[in-house]
Scaffold this active site. Structure first.
Site, PDB file in Angstrom:
ATOM      1  N   THR A   1       4.208   2.036   2.377  1.00 16.07           N
ATOM      2  CA  THR A   1       5.501   2.275   1.743  1.00 16.07           C
ATOM      3  C   THR A   1       6.209   3.458   2.386  1.00 16.07           C
ATOM      4  O   THR A   1       7.403   3.398   2.703  1.00 16.07           O
ATOM      5  CB  THR A   1       5.303   2.516   0.228  1.00 16.07           C
ATOM      6  OG1 THR A   1       4.781   1.323  -0.358  1.00 16.07           O
ATOM      7  CG2 THR A   1       6.604   2.892  -0.459  1.00 16.07           C
TER       8      THR A   1
ATOM      9  N   GLY B   1       0.829  -1.195   0.000  1.00 13.60           N
ATOM     10  CA  GLY B   1       0.000   0.000   0.000  1.00 13.60           C
ATOM     11  C   GLY B   1       0.865   1.248   0.000  1.00 13.60           C
ATOM     12  O   GLY B   1       2.056   1.207   0.330  1.00 13.60           O
ATOM     13  N   CYS B   2       0.244   2.361  -0.370  1.00  7.50           N
ATOM     14  CA  CYS B   2       1.000   3.616  -0.473  1.00  7.50           C
ATOM     15  C   CYS B   2       1.452   4.097   0.904  1.00  7.50           C
ATOM     16  O   CYS B   2       2.633   4.386   1.113  1.00  7.50           O
ATOM     17  CB  CYS B   2       0.176   4.675  -1.202  1.00  7.50           C
ATOM     18  SG  CYS B   2      -1.559   4.769  -0.696  1.00  7.50           S
ATOM     19  N   TYR B   3       0.512   4.189   1.848  1.00  8.03           N
ATOM     20  CA  TYR B   3       0.906   4.625   3.190  1.00  8.03           C
ATOM     21  C   TYR B   3       1.982   3.704   3.777  1.00  8.03           C
ATOM     22  O   TYR B   3       3.001   4.172   4.284  1.00  8.03           O
ATOM     23  CB  TYR B   3      -0.305   4.665   4.127  1.00  8.03           C
ATOM     24  CG  TYR B   3      -1.291   5.780   3.874  1.00  8.03           C
ATOM     25  CD1 TYR B   3      -0.925   7.114   3.989  1.00  8.03           C
ATOM     26  CD2 TYR B   3      -2.620   5.506   3.547  1.00  8.03           C
ATOM     27  CE1 TYR B   3      -1.852   8.148   3.778  1.00  8.03           C
ATOM     28  CE2 TYR B   3      -3.550   6.535   3.345  1.00  8.03           C
ATOM     29  CZ  TYR B   3      -3.157   7.847   3.461  1.00  8.03           C
ATOM     30  OH  TYR B   3      -4.068   8.857   3.263  1.00  8.03           O
TER      31      TYR B   3
END
Lengths: 375, 375, 375, 375
Positions: D182, D178-180
């Site tokens: 990362t 997921g972006c967060y």
């Protein structure tokens, strides 16, 4: 993804991981060593961004008079990965013997002074307005100063790539077009040449992002002054008017005057010209579209959209593409032509790269095949 | 600050602190009890925002069919201070005996059905398109459905306040104008009436914020689809075209067709029409400006800017003001007229309030003297 | 709409239509004649915007040293309707005998010099940082200059209205709080006073719109430098830190240090502080919310949202409201407190108006009942 | 510009101008034939954008169940230049025998069903959450459905490239992070592994652009609902929390819980996590920075900024780079770590490409060397 242009073989990255993704500046047989004059502005930064995907360009000097000595990544932190690019230097400190070509991103007037003093072996793509107008009197009238290099002016080739490709290939000095003139001439020049629209009734309502105004700190360009709004500016008096008229007059074979109203709106990049034209010689909106489609059929960067499709500035953001749509007008005998580009790419640094490719003999699309970034 | 309109005496706040800044809804002699039909959209919310500064309006019902039962501050949390406004109800649950007037913010087609069923004692300001077009065939052609209340249509007064003030005062049903038509008719009607511009060569390039598209969840109106860009839409086919043409035809005393190209851009509020007109009857850009200045000299909300001043949409954000600028065109015999409004205020709910004031006999500016919010 | 505050009777507009909506500046028994010093910045403009809805304020002078002589509506065209406000003048040209109170919107350091020279009959609400810090050594440490008016400093009342109302009423000089400190102190002071959170573990992550940076032309605040992005700045070194700590230390009755990281994001107005706190004395997130709700139950401008409701900056745009939400943290024994305001209203000019109302004996909400503007 | 990665030789363009810049899809020895499942969303479009600069990827199928049959350039007009990409098809119509690898951009839950049915010869990079959590009970708890492919889950490799490079090279199924998670794990995993920060006091305040919310038409993501504002959401309940905690727990060798508050703000792309950590084991802010610098010294996409430099989301827009800054906190014994990425690139499709490169044996940076686009 495989495209019509070859792309990175990606070899070599292993052997050089110690330099990470940094930009290596080095001369070689297939390499054009480039200096960017005036690299502290947005068009300069954009040249560097585009060069990063160009296999034949090595940037050997970036100049900035006021910020000389600063690391480039301090001036433009988004180019942090271009770590092998040196600091900004003064123009007088550039070793031009190690340079093959120059992108000149300086302000007008200054530009003339600098370019006329450059060594003769350099190829030059100039992004300023200084060499765009053939008539130096017109230049003086609109820019407020006598032209300081009228002889050089005579040698400059106006670099609207799709319309002057062969001349550009032979040029030493390319006058890269303005952003607004690019959006107007790409669609209207073929229509005027073909006698399909009247030369006497061309109304251009243009909308621009703010990056075109440059990086100078001005109250009127502050975030809060621009956000969530639009306004016309330079109504009937914008300096791109004579450039537009020069190009359209050439196409029409007669003197053309246009109505041109630029608007500044709350976006960083992007430009649209909505053009209201009068049909001539039996043309129809459909025949205009067909003529443009045919004219640009083999162009890599110009796309004429199918009937009913509307180009958005968002569709070209960050790319060198130019999209054109043609629509019937409710007023009989008229049509509406819409053209969008990214003002910093096809409207400035991208077209400059396209021109340098031609001048240097590289395939024209080299370094320019990035697709638009959306959202 | 003292203005030409009296403002809050601010008495009373002490004695009622228990209700804080909440909105008290109560009928009295000087009070107009208002129902807002379709209050879950942006124009409904804007009516409530403006009403909060209006001493003579009591909102007694807010309707929303799908969200009936929800507290209004849950639907529009920015109106949290309007705490005495009740929850949304269904139209069928409104007790219209306790209502004096209605703002109708429903979609077209539905609107006709609802309004024709409303009790006769109600005054109505309708913000939809349903009663704007006198010719029900034109309505059917552009909106795709037969008009369901043609008799009522005949009684409706088209509510462009500055142009129809006396009729509005006597109206029961006011058809509040569209946002685009407002920006076009305010400047062009007087010019056509005065024979100062040609009726056959009117080109309108309009730019709108996104709130005009309403609160319905559509992919094309998502933040990332809109941000940092502009696009034309409804080219030569926008539904505001017949409304514009009706108004201009009345002014010209002859059939008028216009070129009209709306653009959607990344701003929430604001609207600009840039209008390209052909001078007639010896008029000049300066005489156009003078004529408009004189025509609107005593109007509270319309300002004709001095020569050289450019109206920005930012200058009217949140206010009921309309700014007009007139400029010479480079094409001989032509002029450029620019008009800006806030599409949700003068283009919708503000003009609706202005009209209700007239209908109810309140001073026209009541509740509308908020200045623009900038930045 | 009727509210707890009386609103315009709207009488009078008829008899004065020749002056349109212009602002009449005139002294009378119930009128406070106000000078705005430093009116060419955003807080000055906001004072004028808010004053337009205030029945007891007459603006008699607007100063701007560099732009003296310019019509105010040229400096802020969105205030075009404030047509009776005179041009900007120099401070030295203000006739203070005709002035009752001053909003001082000047830069820090300059402010001290100006205020100490003002006639003693003037009431002053100062929006700069110059009189906020009781300890002049702390001032010197954070602002880099010795305080030039230490005696005057001792008389200043720190104007966080909801926390110091009684003192403000008696003050001659009110030090209007900073925007960040307002968002922090309103929720945290009652919690510290009640011993409900630890004084040693307060982490504040704040986000601000760009208008707080002022109207000075800086490269870093250009539209394209700000648009579509966020960045921290002044990490652990922002000048609002000592102001925050002063207020929290008072509340805790002991020295408090905070972690404070402000962020600049792409919005014009709005401010949010997300505060991470450690529970103390048996408190829970629910008991924090209950305590704040009770503390602010009768406040007109502070709203504690119900459990689960999240405050958005958009919900207070343009208004003087302050919204607070309290949430459980996943880390045991902790809570998250969120506070939003409009930095130019409750964070600056609105609170200044609220304070002037107290100083002058007007009802506190006068001129401040505008609801938030959304969208 | 020459870089450490070889770039396009640009040969070939001449011989294929008839296909312009179109994307040719063709299999060959060095080519990975790719299907993008769920290509009608933003991450799918981003995969196509990035693939255009990748010499070894041929996209042979793009799927979209609801829009099957539509030309891709109609769904995403900004990819107009990708003209050789076929129309969207249904997954059931993909000829997987002609596919080597799959980017799976489908919603969670659906993803499991689809992936477990895919032919075994396919390599898969899955951008959904479905295979990120090792513990299927945790999955069920946070995502609300039993995991439908628990056996497959055991074979998945969590693809945070810089932290699991060797495992990824051998994987068949990569669960793209997921972006967060990362933004959190890249900086915090090394610090926890090194015992330099406490595992019990990690507070994450994250800010995201709106593209992360996807292209589904939701009222809350409309332009006017998002513009010019920020709000927290999913406070203490966001689904990326368990993913973050899984990664940090692995690094700490013990159970870690975090405080995590995401915010949605008015930008299309970009993500920042501001992390408040407690120092441990004698670490200082400077030693944290040094440790991260050393850890990522040879990474092409992760840059630890020098002391005092603040990462902006604008500096990574459109690129696969991740910038990290470390700052002292005013609270003793604490530090502040800031990490920025483009949520659609390093936070989704870029990292997916990076992972596919590893899986297929291509140099890791292939197709990913675009610099950030600014402005």
């Amino acid at each position: 993804m495989q495209t019509a242009v070859a792309r990175p073989s990606a070899r070599g990255v292993v052997g050089r991981t110690r330099s990470r993704a940094g930009l290596v500046v080095r001369a070689s047989k297939d390499t054009c060593r480039v200096a960017v004059l005036g690299a502290s502005g947005y068009t300069g930064a954009e040249v560097v961004r585009l060069s990063a995907l160009h296999p034949n360009i090595s940037i050997t000097a970036l100049t900035g008079e006021k910020q000389a000595g600063k690391p480039f990544a301090e001036v433009f932190p988004h180019l942090v990965a271009a770590s092998n690019v040196g600091p900004l230097v003064k123009i007088s400190d550039v070793e031009f013997a190690d340079v093959d070509a120059v992108f000149c991103c300086l302000p007008h007037a200054t530009t003339q002074q600098i370019i006329k003093g450059l060594p003769k072996h350099l190829k030059i793509v100039d992004l300023s307005a200084d060499f765009r107008l053939r008539d130096v009197d017109t230049y003086a009238e609109w820019y407020g100063n006598e032209h300081a290099a009228p002889e050089l002016q005579k040698t400059a080739v106006y670099g609207l790539t799709e319309l002057a490709r062969d001349d550009i290939k032979k040029a030493r000095l390319v006058a890269n077009p303005g952003c607004y003139p690019t959006t107007v001439q790409i669609p209207l020049v073929p229509l005027l040449e073909g006698g399909m629209i009247s030369k006497d009734d061309i109304i251009i309502d243009a909308k621009s992002g703010v990056s075109g105004a440059g990086r100078a700190a001005k109250e009127s360009n502050l975030y809060v002054e621009i956000a969530e709004g639009i306004n016309a500016y330079g109504v009937s008096s914008h300096r791109h008017m004579p450039e537009i008229e020069q190009g359209l007059s050439d196409a029409a074979g007669a003197d053309v005057k246009v109505s041109f109203t630029p608007h500044l709106m709350c976006m960083s990049r992007g430009m649209q010209s909505t053009m209201y034209v009068k049909l001539a010689g039996g043309a129809t909106p459909d025949s205009l579209r067909a003529a443009l489609s045919e004219r640009y059929a083999s162009e890599p960067f110009v796309r004429v959209l199918p009937k009913g499709s509307v180009p958005h500035t968002r569709h070209v953001r960050g790319s060198n593409f130019c999209l054109i749509g043609v629509f019937p007008d409710r007023l009989p005998g008229r049509a509406i032509v819409i053209c969008v580009i990214d003002n910093l790419v096809k409207g400035a640094s991208g077209q400059a790269m396209q021109n340098l490719n031609l001048v240097m003999g590289f395939p024209e699309t080299t370094g320019l095949m990035q697709l638009a970034m959306f959202p």
